[in-house]
Scaffold this active site. Structure first.
Site, mmCIF file in Angstrom:
data_model
loop_
_atom_site.group_PDB
_atom_site.id
_atom_site.type_symbol
_atom_site.label_atom_id
_atom_site.label_comp_id
_atom_site.label_asym_id
_atom_site.label_seq_id
_atom_site.Cartn_x
_atom_site.Cartn_y
_atom_site.Cartn_z
ATOM 1 N N HIS A 119 -10.452 3.559 -1.285
ATOM 2 C CA HIS A 119 -11.843 3.289 -1.633
ATOM 3 C C HIS A 119 -12.773 3.403 -0.431
ATOM 4 O O HIS A 119 -13.913 3.835 -0.565
ATOM 5 C CB HIS A 119 -11.965 1.946 -2.354
ATOM 6 C CG HIS A 119 -11.526 2.034 -3.787
ATOM 7 N ND1 HIS A 119 -10.233 1.809 -4.180
ATOM 8 C CD2 HIS A 119 -12.191 2.426 -4.895
ATOM 9 C CE1 HIS A 119 -10.126 2.029 -5.483
ATOM 10 N NE2 HIS A 119 -11.296 2.402 -5.937
ATOM 11 N N HIS A 172 4.054 -1.398 -0.496
ATOM 12 C CA HIS A 172 3.265 -2.167 0.457
ATOM 13 C C HIS A 172 2.687 -3.417 -0.186
ATOM 14 O O HIS A 172 2.890 -4.528 0.289
ATOM 15 C CB HIS A 172 2.150 -1.313 1.058
ATOM 16 C CG HIS A 172 1.556 -1.936 2.277
ATOM 17 N ND1 HIS A 172 0.650 -2.966 2.205
ATOM 18 C CD2 HIS A 172 1.778 -1.707 3.584
ATOM 19 C CE1 HIS A 172 0.332 -3.335 3.440
ATOM 20 N NE2 HIS A 172 1.002 -2.595 4.294
ATOM 21 N N GLU A 182 3.257 -7.246 0.656
ATOM 22 C CA GLU A 182 2.060 -8.093 0.731
ATOM 23 C C GLU A 182 1.406 -8.401 -0.605
ATOM 24 O O GLU A 182 0.302 -8.939 -0.647
ATOM 25 C CB GLU A 182 1.023 -7.413 1.650
ATOM 26 C CG GLU A 182 1.467 -7.366 3.099
ATOM 27 C CD GLU A 182 0.495 -6.607 3.991
ATOM 28 O OE1 GLU A 182 -0.667 -6.415 3.600
ATOM 29 O OE2 GLU A 182 0.920 -6.211 5.089
ATOM 30 N N HIS A 211 7.133 -1.045 8.288
ATOM 31 C CA HIS A 211 7.598 -1.920 7.203
ATOM 32 C C HIS A 211 9.049 -1.612 6.811
ATOM 33 O O HIS A 211 9.833 -2.528 6.559
ATOM 34 C CB HIS A 211 6.695 -1.793 5.980
ATOM 35 C CG HIS A 211 5.333 -2.397 6.193
ATOM 36 N ND1 HIS A 211 5.159 -3.728 6.481
ATOM 37 C CD2 HIS A 211 4.092 -1.856 6.153
ATOM 38 C CE1 HIS A 211 3.862 -3.981 6.610
ATOM 39 N NE2 HIS A 211 3.193 -2.857 6.423
HETATM 40 CO CO CO Z 1 1.128 -2.791 6.336
#
Ligand code: CO
Length: 303
Positions: A130, A188, A218, A250
């Site tokens: 975005h 993620h 997350e 990650h």
């Molecule tokens: Co991250």
């Protein structure tokens, strides 16, 4: 003289709007020669990824780059990275100057591009995508911007993308996995409303394969949610794969690192035998094909 002006301008990127206004007068005559002449059309592709500071992640970027150039051999390709933390880290540690989307669009405008398809290499339409949209829309209204811009959506956009992605993820499962062994993807996850894409992927995976799960670092589904499903089904063996374009920080640390709270450590402590597969989704051609189709669409929209 033109490039000197531009180099100077790039240093002033934080003052982008102001710099642009100052720059617009000389740029008109320098870039196009005759003030009244319409510039010749010049089409380019801008690939935009989040970025990664790990060398292991470069395989993903190289694979996408090669596939895009093979599909569009006549169109120049430029890269940009949306994470300013990654850009700063690479500049500091390795002296590598990666461009932000705004810098890349400035450069392409300066190079005379009139038509640019911007392809997001993000996984979901979340915060990164975005803010990219905002940058691109802002650029359309700059007097010395790029007249024709289009944007290719991230991996997951319309429902058909989700179905294709679920099929591709399962097709990419390790050949050694047997049907009583679980396959856990690490997405993620985000606080952005776009997190619903991960929940949708969980449903689509499970409708195809009862032991395939989507978790996120997350967001939701969380590791705890995945864990309780695994325990309920008495799973003994788990294959872990990143649902991120690159096997970066990650994947290397949160998924398979030695710390007690990595997914491998947590599931191993629960009594499950874990094997991580350190390959980003962009290393698989069936996933890259989805991004390529979105780019195709974006190029089509330029005309
Ligand atoms: Co991250």
């Amino acid at each position: 003289m033109h490039s000197t002006l531009f180099a100077h301008w790039r240093k002033a990127i934080p003052a982008l709007l102001v710099a642009c206004c100052l720059f617009s007068l000389p740029a008109t005559s320098l870039a196009h020669g005759d003030h009244d002449k319409t510039p010749d059309p010049k089409t380019g592709i801008l690939l935009v990824a989040f970025g990664s500071s790990l060398p292991e992640a470069q395989a993903s970027f190289q694979n996408i780059d090669a596939k895009v150039r093979a599909a569009h051999p006549d169109i120049p390709v430029q890269w940009a990275f949306t994470s300013h933390i990654i850009r700063e880290k690479l500049a500091r540690q390795e002296g590598k100057q990666l461009l932000s989307p705004a810098q890349a669009l400035s450069l392409m405008a300066d190079q005379g591009f009139t038509h640019v398809a911007v392809q997001s290499l993000h996984t979901i339409p979340g915060e990164e995508f975005h803010s990219l949209l905002q940058t691109v829309h802002a650029f359309e209204s700059f007097p010395e911007g790029i007249a024709h811009l289009s944007i290719g959506t991230p991996l997951l956009g319309v429902t058909q993308d989700l179905d294709r992605t679920a099929d591709a993820l399962l097709a990419n499962a390790p050949a050694d996995r047997s049907s009583d062994q679980a396959l856990v993807f690490m997405g993620h996850g985000t606080h952005h409303p776009g997190n619903v894409y991960y929940i949708a992927m969980q449903e689509l995976l499970r409708s195809r394969d009862p032991l395939a799960f989507m978790g996120t670092v997350e967001g939701s589904p969380s590791l705890d949610q995945v864990r309780s499903e695994l325990k309920r089904r008495g799973v003994k063996k788990v294959w872990l794969m990143p649902f991120m374009s690159v096997a970066g920080d990650h994947a290397q640390n949160d998924m398979s690192g030695p710390e007690a709270d990595s997914w491998v450590s947590v599931l191993t402590a629960d009594g499950m035998d874990c094997t991580p597969v350190l390959k980003g989704t962009a290393e698989f051609d069936n996933i890259v094909a989805i991004w390529l189709d979105h780019l195709e669409q974006a190029l089509h929209e330029l005309n």
